[in-house]
Write an enzyme that holds these catalytic residues in place. Sequence first.
Site, mmCIF file in Angstrom:
data_model
loop_
_atom_site.group_PDB
_atom_site.id
_atom_site.type_symbol
_atom_site.label_atom_id
_atom_site.label_comp_id
_atom_site.label_asym_id
_atom_site.label_seq_id
_atom_site.Cartn_x
_atom_site.Cartn_y
_atom_site.Cartn_z
ATOM 1 N N ASP A 140 -86.325 4.888 0.342
ATOM 2 C CA ASP A 140 -86.094 3.463 0.097
ATOM 3 C C ASP A 140 -87.336 2.629 0.368
ATOM 4 O O ASP A 140 -88.325 3.112 0.934
ATOM 5 C CB ASP A 140 -84.909 2.961 0.944
ATOM 6 N N ASN A 163 -74.269 1.484 11.465
ATOM 7 C CA ASN A 163 -73.067 1.299 10.639
ATOM 8 C C ASN A 163 -72.824 2.485 9.703
ATOM 9 O O ASN A 163 -72.001 2.406 8.805
ATOM 10 C CB ASN A 163 -73.173 0.002 9.836
ATOM 11 N N HIS A 194 -75.070 3.796 7.633
ATOM 12 C CA HIS A 194 -75.819 3.816 6.368
ATOM 13 C C HIS A 194 -76.818 4.975 6.334
ATOM 14 O O HIS A 194 -77.320 5.420 7.357
ATOM 15 C CB HIS A 194 -76.492 2.466 6.074
ATOM 16 N N GLU A 231 -75.485 0.809 2.374
ATOM 17 C CA GLU A 231 -74.673 0.195 3.412
ATOM 18 C C GLU A 231 -73.196 0.523 3.171
ATOM 19 O O GLU A 231 -72.833 0.966 2.073
ATOM 20 C CB GLU A 231 -74.884 -1.331 3.384
HETATM 21 C C1 F6R Z 1 -85.149 4.584 6.421
HETATM 22 C C2 F6R Z 1 -83.729 4.637 6.157
HETATM 23 C C3 F6R Z 1 -82.713 4.150 7.124
HETATM 24 C C4 F6R Z 1 -82.944 4.635 8.546
HETATM 25 C C5 F6R Z 1 -81.856 4.116 9.489
HETATM 26 C C6 F6R Z 1 -82.108 4.513 10.919
HETATM 27 O O1 F6R Z 1 -85.893 5.101 5.328
HETATM 28 O O2 F6R Z 1 -83.413 5.089 5.130
HETATM 29 O O3 F6R Z 1 -81.450 4.571 6.679
HETATM 30 O O4 F6R Z 1 -82.953 6.034 8.561
HETATM 31 O O5 F6R Z 1 -81.791 2.730 9.403
HETATM 32 O O6 F6R Z 1 -83.269 3.898 11.368
HETATM 33 P P1 F6R Z 1 -83.883 4.257 12.796
HETATM 34 O O7 F6R Z 1 -84.373 5.650 12.718
HETATM 35 O O8 F6R Z 1 -85.004 3.258 12.970
HETATM 36 O O9 F6R Z 1 -82.790 4.071 13.778
#
Ligand code: F6R
EC number: 3.5.99.6
Length: 264
Positions: free
Chosen positions: A67, A136, A138, A143
């Site tokens: 992403d 959450n 995701h 989301e």
């Molecule tokens: C990042 C992504 C997000 C993160 C998620 C957890 O490329 O796709 O889904 O993996 O938000 O983020 P952290 O590791 O910072 O807790």
Amino acid sequence: MQIVILKNAAEVAAYGADIFEKQLNRKAESVLGLATGSTPVALYQNLIEKNRCGDISFKDAVTFNLDEYLGLEGTHPQSYRFFMNEQLFNHVDINKDHTHVPPGNAKNPVEACQEYEAQIAAAGGIDVQLLGIGRNGHIGFNEPSSGLTSRTRVKTLTKETIDDNARFFSADEYQPHLSITMGIGTILDAKKVVLLATGENKAEAVKATVEGPLTASCPASALQLHRDAVIVIDEAAASKLDNIEFYKHIEAENQKLQAHLASL
Ligand code: F6R
């Protein structure tokens, strides 16, 4: 799903890095799906070290990131392209032309999403996709309520995700509320998926992913449908699971089987 519960974040990173090491050594021209966020940073450090020692090479590898923020140039310090350069690509022997991050500066984001899907397909599909998980549930920027068969597209971030990521932006800095993200269907198409989660603040999301119902309310629960999904978590992230001992037992048996197969 294979559930691997380890002592701490360092063990999670090392376990994840070993999966990538095996993949690259089995197939030099592997197509790797990569993630940003805090969680994979330690895994990337492991990979940089393995590359430095000559245990792995990225020379023939191709990468696709999950992403990117829509509205940020790749040179913006908070862009995921910038993050990947800083955290991995600048430190290994990868050909940057073979690294792909969704274009946050695309003039036509809808077309850019289709193009991204086409590039993944042209590369032969993703061999191993790395994932983190949001509180959450995701994955990527899919989301809750994201379609379980969705493809790469423009997505609006939830307030929770915007707040969680605000720590990376200074108070007067523009923080995008839109992203381009691989869809859940795109992620499920990867031949193998490795989700890492560490810390107690991920325990609810891990519980919903592993033991909850398959539901768009927890996008990561879609991994229950995947044939080769590995959930690598530390004790804190595992703390809300009901069947911890069972998962540990299975993993111990798996390790014995792998050792046996390796000895043949
Ligand atoms: C990042 C992504 C997000 C993160 C998620 C957890 O490329 O796709 O889904 O993996 O938000 O983020 P952290 O590791 O910072 O807790």
